[in-house]
Design a protein around this motif. Structure first.
Motif, PDB file in Angstrom:
ATOM      1  N   GLY A 159       0.840  -1.186   0.000  1.00 44.36           N
ATOM      2  CA  GLY A 159       0.000   0.000   0.000  1.00 44.36           C
ATOM      3  C   GLY A 159       0.877   1.238   0.000  1.00 44.36           C
ATOM      4  O   GLY A 159       1.888   1.280   0.708  1.00 44.36           O
ATOM      5  N   VAL A 160       0.509   2.223  -0.802  1.00 40.28           N
ATOM      6  CA  VAL A 160       1.222   3.500  -0.831  1.00 40.28           C
ATOM      7  C   VAL A 160       0.262   4.563  -0.323  1.00 40.28           C
ATOM      8  O   VAL A 160      -0.787   4.807  -0.910  1.00 40.28           O
ATOM      9  CB  VAL A 160       1.717   3.840  -2.254  1.00 40.28           C
ATOM     10  N   LEU A 161       0.655   5.194   0.784  1.00 39.37           N
ATOM     11  CA  LEU A 161      -0.229   6.139   1.462  1.00 39.37           C
ATOM     12  C   LEU A 161       0.310   7.554   1.326  1.00 39.37           C
ATOM     13  O   LEU A 161       1.519   7.777   1.302  1.00 39.37           O
ATOM     14  CB  LEU A 161      -0.359   5.775   2.948  1.00 39.37           C
ATOM     15  N   TYR A 162      -0.618   8.491   1.265  1.00 44.05           N
ATOM     16  CA  TYR A 162      -0.241   9.888   1.082  1.00 44.05           C
ATOM     17  C   TYR A 162      -1.387  10.770   1.553  1.00 44.05           C
ATOM     18  O   TYR A 162      -2.532  10.336   1.706  1.00 44.05           O
ATOM     19  CB  TYR A 162       0.077  10.169  -0.392  1.00 44.05           C
ATOM     20  N   LEU A 172       5.655   6.889  -7.285  1.00 47.70           N
ATOM     21  CA  LEU A 172       5.938   5.513  -6.907  1.00 47.70           C
ATOM     22  C   LEU A 172       4.814   4.582  -7.325  1.00 47.70           C
ATOM     23  O   LEU A 172       5.061   3.472  -7.823  1.00 47.70           O
ATOM     24  CB  LEU A 172       6.165   5.428  -5.393  1.00 47.70           C
ATOM     25  N   ILE A 173       3.570   5.004  -7.149  1.00 49.43           N
ATOM     26  CA  ILE A 173       2.431   4.170  -7.549  1.00 49.43           C
ATOM     27  C   ILE A 173       2.483   3.890  -9.048  1.00 49.43           C
ATOM     28  O   ILE A 173       2.272   2.749  -9.492  1.00 49.43           O
ATOM     29  CB  ILE A 173       1.102   4.857  -7.165  1.00 49.43           C
ATOM     30  N   HIS A 177       2.843   0.109 -10.613  1.00 47.64           N
ATOM     31  CA  HIS A 177       1.792  -0.454 -11.469  1.00 47.64           C
ATOM     32  C   HIS A 177       2.359  -1.116 -12.725  1.00 47.64           C
ATOM     33  O   HIS A 177       1.635  -1.872 -13.401  1.00 47.64           O
ATOM     34  CB  HIS A 177       0.787   0.627 -11.858  1.00 47.64           C
ATOM     35  N   THR A 178       3.614  -0.866 -13.022  1.00 51.91           N
ATOM     36  CA  THR A 178       4.219  -1.542 -14.178  1.00 51.91           C
ATOM     37  C   THR A 178       4.562  -2.987 -13.861  1.00 51.91           C
ATOM     38  O   THR A 178       4.870  -3.769 -14.762  1.00 51.91           O
ATOM     39  CB  THR A 178       5.488  -0.802 -14.643  1.00 51.91           C
ATOM     40  N   LEU A 237      12.080   3.448  -5.474  1.00 53.95           N
ATOM     41  CA  LEU A 237      12.015   4.702  -4.719  1.00 53.95           C
ATOM     42  C   LEU A 237      12.981   5.736  -5.292  1.00 53.95           C
ATOM     43  O   LEU A 237      12.640   6.918  -5.425  1.00 53.95           O
ATOM     44  CB  LEU A 237      12.322   4.432  -3.243  1.00 53.95           C
ATOM     45  N   LYS A 238      14.171   5.299  -5.637  1.00 47.73           N
ATOM     46  CA  LYS A 238      15.139   6.217  -6.247  1.00 47.73           C
ATOM     47  C   LYS A 238      14.599   6.758  -7.569  1.00 47.73           C
ATOM     48  O   LYS A 238      14.724   7.954  -7.871  1.00 47.73           O
ATOM     49  CB  LYS A 238      16.475   5.502  -6.461  1.00 47.73           C
ATOM     50  N   LYS A 239      14.012   5.878  -8.349  1.00 50.02           N
ATOM     51  CA  LYS A 239      13.463   6.281  -9.644  1.00 50.02           C
ATOM     52  C   LYS A 239      12.315   7.271  -9.453  1.00 50.02           C
ATOM     53  O   LYS A 239      12.223   8.291 -10.164  1.00 50.02           O
ATOM     54  CB  LYS A 239      12.984   5.051 -10.401  1.00 50.02           C
ATOM     55  N   ALA A 240      11.433   6.989  -8.478  1.00 59.13           N
ATOM     56  CA  ALA A 240      10.320   7.888  -8.199  1.00 59.13           C
ATOM     57  C   ALA A 240      10.828   9.264  -7.785  1.00 59.13           C
ATOM     58  O   ALA A 240      10.302  10.294  -8.223  1.00 59.13           O
ATOM     59  CB  ALA A 240       9.420   7.294  -7.123  1.00 59.13           C
TER      60      ALA A 240
END
Length: 246
Positions: A159-162, A172-173, A177-178, A237-240
């Motif tokens: 889960g990604v929360l914000y 990141l989401i 999703h890829t 995370l680095k890519k995001a």
């Protein structure tokens, strides 16, 4: 031996990332009902007492991202550092159908003792870590139970929360999703914002990039699983972050 309410790892690391595990431990300090909340050991090993596996993932991510890590050293049932200081669930008396005996009649004096010994030192240390640089990024690691009592099975692995600042979370989401092998929770299994929570206090109020990741706890029970998930998430995370910038 003096009680230590948190542990830091890699405090001198230089990257923008600060990694937290707010619910890292199921420790009950001796000053809280002689170190016993009145629960069976089995309950103290459940998700109600701490975020299973989250501390290991957080520490591994800190190493991979080159940032410091802070882990609480008290059960969320002692006091919840991911709640605002005036939140009614700061000191839980009932959680997932289980009454917490040592909290049932806890009053203002008991709450203040736990605030002073656990909650405030943790937040003070996290504040210091976030002020290491001008553009810090807060990464909060949590875990969730696959199923609450009497509730449906939770299908998400991650889960990604914000809250209102979803820049890093949204990036990141999109990347997650890829991966068609994953079912991603978009602000699931919880909503990503409680006023005064740790992300609000240490990131949102100052405009810092942030994301809270929830991992299903049956996937990160072992050290090997924790390191594997950290290795999987770190490059994403680095890519995001590279997509968002500052």
């Amino acid at each position: 031996m003096t009680y230590q309410p948190f542990f830091e790892f890699g405090a001198t690391r230089k990257s923008r990332w600060t990694v937290t595990s707010d619910h890292a431990a199921n420790t009950v300090p001796d000053f809280v009902n002689n170190g016993d909340l009145g629960l069976d050991p089995a309950d103290m090993s459940r998700h109600i007492a701490y975020d299973i596996g989250a501390a290991g993932v957080a520490q591994a991510l800190g190493e991979l991202l080159g940032g410091p890590v802070i882990c609480s050293n008290f059960s969320r049932l002692v006091i919840d550092p991911n709640r605002g200081s005036d939140d009614p669930t700061l000191l839980m008396k009932l959680y997932d159908g289980t009454i917490i005996p040592a909290n049932r009649h806890a009053g203002p004096d008991e709450l203040e003792q736990r605030m002073m010994a656990c909650y405030r030192p943790y937040h003070s240390a996290l504040d210091t870590l976030m002020k290491r640089c001008n553009d810090p990024v807060l990464l909060s690691i949590h875990s969730f139970t696959p199923q609450l009592k009497g509730r449906p099975w939770r299908p998400w692995e991650v889960g990604v929360l914000y809250a209102e600042d979803d820049r890093l979370a949204r990036a990141l989401i999109d990347i997650l999703h890829t991966d068609t092998d994953l079912t991603i929770g978009d602000n699931e299994p919880y909503r990503g914002h409680l006023p005064g929570d740790a992300v609000d206090t240490h990131a949102l109020k100052d405009g810092h990039l942030n994301v809270l990741i929830e991992l299903r706890n049956d996937l990160i029970e072992t050290e090997a699983d924790q390191k594997a998930w950290a290795s999987r998430l770190a490059p994403l995370l680095k890519k995001a972050l590279s997509h968002v910038g500052s």
